[in-house]
Write a protein that holds these residues in place. Structure first.
Motif, PDB file in Angstrom:
ATOM      1  N   PHE A 152      28.795  42.274  37.839  1.00 56.04           N
ATOM      2  CA  PHE A 152      28.975  40.858  37.543  1.00 56.04           C
ATOM      3  C   PHE A 152      27.644  40.132  37.354  1.00 56.04           C
ATOM      4  CE2 PHE A 152      29.718  36.409  38.408  1.00 56.04           C
ATOM      5  CZ  PHE A 152      30.969  36.152  37.877  1.00 56.04           C
ATOM      6  N   ALA A 169      31.187  36.611  41.971  1.00 55.16           N
ATOM      7  CA  ALA A 169      31.897  37.849  41.646  1.00 55.16           C
ATOM      8  C   ALA A 169      33.118  38.029  42.540  1.00 55.16           C
ATOM      9  CB  ALA A 169      30.949  39.043  41.790  1.00 55.16           C
ATOM     10  N   GLN A 172      35.908  35.290  41.585  1.00 55.25           N
ATOM     11  CA  GLN A 172      36.252  35.111  40.174  1.00 55.25           C
ATOM     12  C   GLN A 172      37.764  35.072  39.969  1.00 55.25           C
ATOM     13  OE1 GLN A 172      35.850  38.736  37.513  1.00 55.25           O
ATOM     14  NE2 GLN A 172      34.807  39.559  39.338  1.00 55.25           N
TER      15      GLN A 172
END
Length: 300
Positions: A152, A169, A172
């Motif tokens: 990420f 990350a 998300q």
């Protein structure tokens, strides 16, 4: 009743347009934190609703329903796939007076986000994705897309501190894979003044594709050396562009976006160009004074 802020104010009750911030795929509304802080400090009413990320028409209709709860003019801002969503939502929202795209898609009727991302080479998103099945409400199975957490930072947010990128990350929001293939219903940017922050180091949407879309839309645009996570890594530059859009939304004067000219500037280049113009004017005035003095001495 309009949603209220913690301080008791509500969007659409002041003199300034309400700024509505729509996140894209692989992000959530917290990506706008730096922008929200700056806009509110400047006195702008702001909302950052959750984007469902289930499908373009569904997402557009959902954001349009949020817009209907707001009184007065609106500046609608979209990041990444959120650009496609704000374009869709604005088609039926007469209060939207300006559109701002941040490393985002500006689709024409019949175009999809996936199609536009592949228009120019350079995207490495596909090889970083993880696919997770989910049950559909009416039966059957859909597929959610996530960026693999260990990839990420490099893929999505290379210019964001690693600790912040790790949190992004982990938190998300996935997007349904079909949403990226859904086709736009029209082009709101053809009739609404548009502004665009282009991320030159974007690995999701190639910068060449962003420039092409901005030029096609005659968008007033600024380019920054940013990853795809421009709202996080460049909130100051994005806020300035949004404030320019709020000025257009508050004014009845024609927008630069409607002139048909290409308004793409590098931030540094703009400052340098302004300095060069000023220096040129000074030199021209000196030459005129010297020529006049020369003619005067010849006549004496």
């Amino acid at each position: 009743m309009s949603p209220a802020f913690a301080d008791g104010t509500a969007p659409g009750t002041g003199d300034k347009p309400t700024v509505v911030l729509v996140h894209g795929a692989f992000a959530d509304a917290s990506a706008w934190t730096g922008v929200v802080e700056r806009l509110r400090a400047a006195g702008h009413p702001v909302m950052a609703p959750a984007n469902p990320l289930r499908g373009l028409q569904y997402d557009g209709a959902y954001i349009a329903s949020v817009l209907r709860s707001i009184k007065g003019p609106i500046v609608l801002v979209g990041h990444s796939y959120g650009g496609s969503v704000i374009n869709e939502a604005a088609l039926g929202s007469p209060n939207v007076k300006a559109l701002v795209f941040a490393a985002g898609f500006l689709p024409a009727k019949g175009e999809s986000a996936g199609e536009l991302a592949a228009k120019y080479p350079g995207s490495t998103l596909g090889q970083t994705l993880s696919r997770v099945p989910f049950p559909l409400p009416g039966g059957g199975t859909g597929t959610d897309l996530y960026i693999k957490q260990d990839l990420f930072h490099k893929q999505f947010a290379a210019d964001v501190p690693s600790s912040r990128a790790a949190v992004m990350a982990a938190t998300q929001r996935p997007v349904a894979d079909t949403a990226l293939m859904d086709k736009a219903s029209g082009e709101a940017w053809k009739t609404i003044p548009s502004f665009d922050l282009i991320a030159s180091d974007d690995k999701n949407i190639p910068a060449a594709a962003q420039r092409w879309m901005a030029k096609r839309a005659n968008a007033v645009s600024v380019e920054v050396p940013s990853s795809h996570a421009a709202p996080v890594s460049h909130p100051e530059e994005l806020t300035r562009l949004i404030e320019r859009a709020t000025g257009v939304a508050s004014s009845s004067s024609p927008s630069l976006a409607a002139t048909g000219r290409d308004h793409t500037w590098m931030l540094v280049g703009l400052a340098a160009g302004t300095t060069a113009v000023g220096a040129g004017l000074v030199m021209a005035m000196r030459r005129r004074r010297n020529a006049a003095a020369s003619r005067l001495s010849e006549g004496l």
